[in-house]
Enzyme design. Structure first.
Site, PDB file in Angstrom:
ATOM      1  N   GLU A   1      30.536  40.344  34.347  1.00 33.50           N
ATOM      2  CA  GLU A   1      31.634  39.381  34.242  1.00 33.50           C
ATOM      3  C   GLU A   1      32.952  40.011  34.679  1.00 33.50           C
ATOM      4  O   GLU A   1      33.186  41.204  34.474  1.00 33.50           O
ATOM      5  CB  GLU A   1      31.793  38.847  32.814  1.00 33.50           C
ATOM      6  CG  GLU A   1      30.836  37.724  32.452  1.00 33.50           C
ATOM      7  CD  GLU A   1      29.765  38.173  31.490  1.00 33.50           C
ATOM      8  OE1 GLU A   1      28.678  37.563  31.516  1.00 33.50           O
ATOM      9  OE2 GLU A   1      29.984  39.140  30.760  1.00 33.50           O
ATOM     10  N   THR A   2      33.781  39.182  35.278  1.00 38.93           N
ATOM     11  CA  THR A   2      35.169  39.513  35.608  1.00 38.93           C
ATOM     12  C   THR A   2      36.043  38.431  35.003  1.00 38.93           C
ATOM     13  O   THR A   2      35.711  37.241  35.094  1.00 38.93           O
ATOM     14  CB  THR A   2      35.384  39.569  37.127  1.00 38.93           C
ATOM     15  OG1 THR A   2      34.583  40.613  37.674  1.00 38.93           O
ATOM     16  CG2 THR A   2      36.846  39.823  37.475  1.00 38.93           C
TER      17      THR A   2
END
Length: 304
Positions: A48-49
């Site tokens: 995830e970002t």
């Protein structure tokens, strides 16, 4: 060239660098389109970002959007913990006190409390949604085929497989012990062709057992993403949030406060620990919280 955007990399659900679940945090993300955020998430290529921008309500801390390399998530645990600790580090100055960070996420408001002591920061957030079981029946043989085990290795005590969600759905499969957990090999073709999709996507699979590697853990867990290329996640807060429903259903904790420590990522060499706290009143969950530590390992500038 576009103005630079500051980013950080945190390892989350660990108090040591190069363990836990890595997270990219892009600050000052206002002005980025959905397509640009997705492309940046692919560039980092982490599970995830997150993209931080000013909140819609000035009483809140920031607005937060969470992207995998393939799609946006309404909620996720390790981005919430990592971002809260990052923001608290910028706000606290020289003092070491508890701070409250309020994040506007797609699922709704998420309130986090961050404590920093002895250069270790711990964040805990209230679940934006209490866990619930989805009406999807999973036979023992189906669960076994999905993860490459025998049916005799599925389940322990009164625990059986089911689909649970606290904002993000997971197929929860109890396995007999850590030996069975170590043998898991997800069959993505079987999953996609035989198990129910939710919201148009294959269900991620959360494997757990009562056996643990660490003496002070209560459960050992592994989590596999089955959408696209199958991969394992070293620490999954949103799965732990859904797991609160499993603990409540099968372990039936007494009224009061129950604290559960979950270890994850050990088979990957990225040991993680997630704290799950349940508040029980009249045998029902009235509140639940997820907590963990995070450490900063890198920062830089993004020129897009």
């Amino acid at each position: 060239m576009s103005s630079a955007r500051f980013y950080e990399i945190y390892d989350v659900f660990t108090d040591k660098a190069l363990a836990g679940n890595p997270l990219a945090i892009v600050h000052d993300a206002q002005g980025l389109s959905d397509a640009e955020m997705l492309s940046i998430a692919r560039e980092f290529n982490l599970s995830e970002t997150v993209f931080v921008s000013p909140p819609q309500n000035p009483l809140h801390t920031v607005a937060l959007r969470i992207f995998t390399p393939g799609f946006e998530l309404p909620f996720a645990g390790h981005p919430t913990v990592g971002t809260a600790i990052s923001l608290a580090a910028k706000l606290k100055g020289e003092t070491e006190v508890d701070q409250i960070v309020v994040l506007e996420e797609k699922i709704g408001l998420v309130r986090c409390v961050v404590n920093s002591q002895d250069n270790v920061s711990f964040a805990e957030f209230d679940l934006p949604q209490l866990p619930k079981q989805l009406d999807i029946k999973i036979e023992k043989e189906e669960a076994a085929a999905a993860i490459g085990l025998g049916a005799h290795e599925i389940g322990f005590e009164n625990h059986v497989s089911g689909v649970w969600s606290a904002g993000a759905p997971y197929l929860m499969i109890p396995v007999a012990n850590m030996i069975a957990a170590a043998k898991v090999s997800v069959d993505p073709v079987f999953v996609r062709e035989n198990l129910t999709n939710v919201n148009g996507r294959s269900l991620p699979i959360y494997i757990y057992c009562r056996d643990t590697r660490l003496f002070d853990s209560d459960y050992h867990a592994r989590m596999f993403v089955t959408e696209g290329n199958v991969y394992e996640d070293p620490a999954t807060g949103s799965a732990a949030a859904a797991f609160a429903g499993v603990v409540h259903r099968f372990d039936q904790p007494l009224d009061g406060v129950a604290q559960i420590w979950i270890e994850q990522g050990i088979e990957m060499g990225r040991q993680s620990r997630i704290r799950l706290v349940l508040e029980i009143k009249q045998q029902e969950i009235t509140n639940a919280r997820i907590g963990g530590s995070a450490v900063k390992v890198a920062d830089g500038h993004l020129y897009v």
